[in-house]
Design an enzyme around this catalytic site. Structure first.
Site, short mmCIF file in Angstrom:
data_model
loop_
_atom_site.label_atom_id
_atom_site.label_comp_id
_atom_site.label_asym_id
_atom_site.label_seq_id
_atom_site.Cartn_x
_atom_site.Cartn_y
_atom_site.Cartn_z
N GLU A 15 0.83 -1.21 0.00
CA GLU A 15 0.00 0.00 0.00
C GLU A 15 0.85 1.25 0.00
O GLU A 15 0.45 2.29 -0.50
CB GLU A 15 -0.81 0.05 1.29
N MET A 196 -7.10 -3.93 12.91
CA MET A 196 -6.22 -4.24 14.04
C MET A 196 -5.37 -3.05 14.52
O MET A 196 -4.48 -3.24 15.35
CB MET A 196 -5.30 -5.43 13.67
N GLU A 197 -5.61 -1.85 13.99
CA GLU A 197 -4.74 -0.73 14.36
C GLU A 197 -5.46 0.58 14.68
O GLU A 197 -5.00 1.36 15.53
CB GLU A 197 -3.74 -0.43 13.22
N ASP A 220 -12.31 -8.32 3.15
CA ASP A 220 -12.96 -9.60 3.47
C ASP A 220 -14.19 -9.30 4.32
O ASP A 220 -14.39 -8.15 4.73
CB ASP A 220 -11.98 -10.51 4.25
N1 SAH Z 1 -0.26 -9.42 6.02
C1 SAH Z 1 -0.98 -10.65 6.14
C2 SAH Z 1 -2.40 -10.50 6.62
C3 SAH Z 1 -2.77 -9.17 7.09
S1 SAH Z 1 -3.37 -9.25 8.74
C4 SAH Z 1 -1.00 -11.36 4.82
O1 SAH Z 1 -0.51 -10.80 3.86
O2 SAH Z 1 -1.55 -12.46 4.75
C5 SAH Z 1 -4.66 -8.22 8.64
C6 SAH Z 1 -4.39 -6.77 8.38
O3 SAH Z 1 -5.50 -6.29 7.68
C7 SAH Z 1 -4.31 -5.94 9.64
O4 SAH Z 1 -3.47 -4.84 9.41
C8 SAH Z 1 -5.77 -5.53 9.89
O5 SAH Z 1 -5.85 -4.17 10.28
C9 SAH Z 1 -6.46 -5.71 8.54
N2 SAH Z 1 -7.61 -6.63 8.48
C10 SAH Z 1 -8.20 -6.98 7.31
N3 SAH Z 1 -9.21 -7.85 7.52
C11 SAH Z 1 -9.28 -8.05 8.85
C12 SAH Z 1 -10.10 -8.89 9.67
N4 SAH Z 1 -11.04 -9.68 9.14
N5 SAH Z 1 -9.89 -8.87 11.01
C13 SAH Z 1 -8.93 -8.08 11.54
N6 SAH Z 1 -8.09 -7.30 10.80
C14 SAH Z 1 -8.26 -7.27 9.47
#
Ligand code: SAH
Length: 254
Positions: A15, A196-197, A220
């Site tokens: 991003e 999460m932030e 998602d």
């Molecule tokens: N970087 C990892 C997954 C990202 S973890 C990978 O590439 O697989 C999730 C990140 O996206 C966190 O920064 C959170 O803020 C956000 N996020 C997206 N969907 C989320 C969900 N269902 N629950 C919690 N955080 C989510």
């Protein structure tokens, strides 16, 4: 968004890439295990940083932006899971307020309340949130041309993006089961999205009186399908959206 120095926080490297590519006179400073890149983005002085995942990472990064780098306003972009009715993958959610859904010091304090603040919801800055919302409507409003090609849209089952505004909740959990997202919806029926932030950024900004705004692309539905191809979604959809949004917000209007 006008600020003497705007801190722009991204959660995920892909991003941030588009912002780095547009940054003039970049200068990188390493601090507290993170790279802060100072420069000028479409005429505004900015500091770009990747905060990492989770509330502690976000709080530490926010504090550094304000205290060490002198940022007087913050903007956060990232992805989130959709909770609210009609908040679909590929939509945009702009935070009016944020809450930590995993903070629970009962019986000493009410559920979700940040001890000794008397608050569980921390408001984003009204003027900056309004500016972000207006920018979002110029990019994603009715009649705007799609930013991604039809094949990519189809592969993620996306429709034309909608822009929502309201409560975003944060916690140190990736919400990836229907049971967990139903539980959040039951306790916090007005929550539009979960991530999460954001609420950690909001709490630190509140402590320092620093205005902030936050936008999330829905990656998602925070349910059993939430393990979708994250990397590909961020690369082909979320990073395209957040770059277009920031450009609409920051680029001087001709
Ligand atoms: N970087 C990892 C997954 C990202 S973890 C990978 O590439 O697989 C999730 C990140 O996206 C966190 O920064 C959170 O803020 C956000 N996020 C997206 N969907 C989320 C969900 N269902 N629950 C919690 N955080 C989510």
């Amino acid at each position: 968004m006008s600020a003497a120095c705007l801190g722009i926080v991204s959660a995920i490297a892909q991003e941030q890439q588009g912002l780095l590519e547009n940054l003039r006179q970049p200068r990188c400073v390493r601090h507290g295990s993170r790279d802060y890149t100072l420069g000028t983005l479409w005429g505004s002085d900015v500091v770009l940083v990747l905060c990492g995942i989770g509330k502690v990472a976000a709080a530490a990064t926010t504090t550094s932006l304000i205290v060490e780098f002198g940022c007087d306003a913050l903007l956060f972009t990232g992805v989130a899971g959709g909770l609210g009715d009609g908040v679909a993958v590929g939509d945009l959610v702009i935070a009016d307020s944020l809450l930590q859904h995993d903070l629970d010091a009962r019986p000493l304090y009410p559920q979700y309340e940040v001890p000794d603040t008397g608050k569980s919801r921390f408001a984003a800055d009204a003027a900056r949130t309004h500016a972000l919302h207006s920018a979002a409507l110029t990019v994603f409003g009715a009649g705007c041309p799609p930013l991604i090609d039809a094949a990519t849209q189809q592969s993620f089952g996306l429709h034309a993006p909608r822009v929502h505004r309201g409560l975003i909740v944060s916690g140190d959990q990736f919400i990836s089961t229907r049971t967990a997202s139903d539980a959040l919806r039951l306790c916090l029926p007005d929550a539009l999205a979960v991530e999460m932030e954001g609420a950690a950024v909001a709490q630190v900004c509140h402590d320092y009186g620093t205005p902030f705004a936050l936008a999330r692309t829905i990656s998602d539905r925070a349910d059993d399908t939430a393990h979708i191809d994250f990397g590909r979604f961020i690369h082909s959809v979320a990073s395209v959206y957040s770059l277009a949004l920031l450009q609409a917000l920051l680029m001087p209007k001709s």
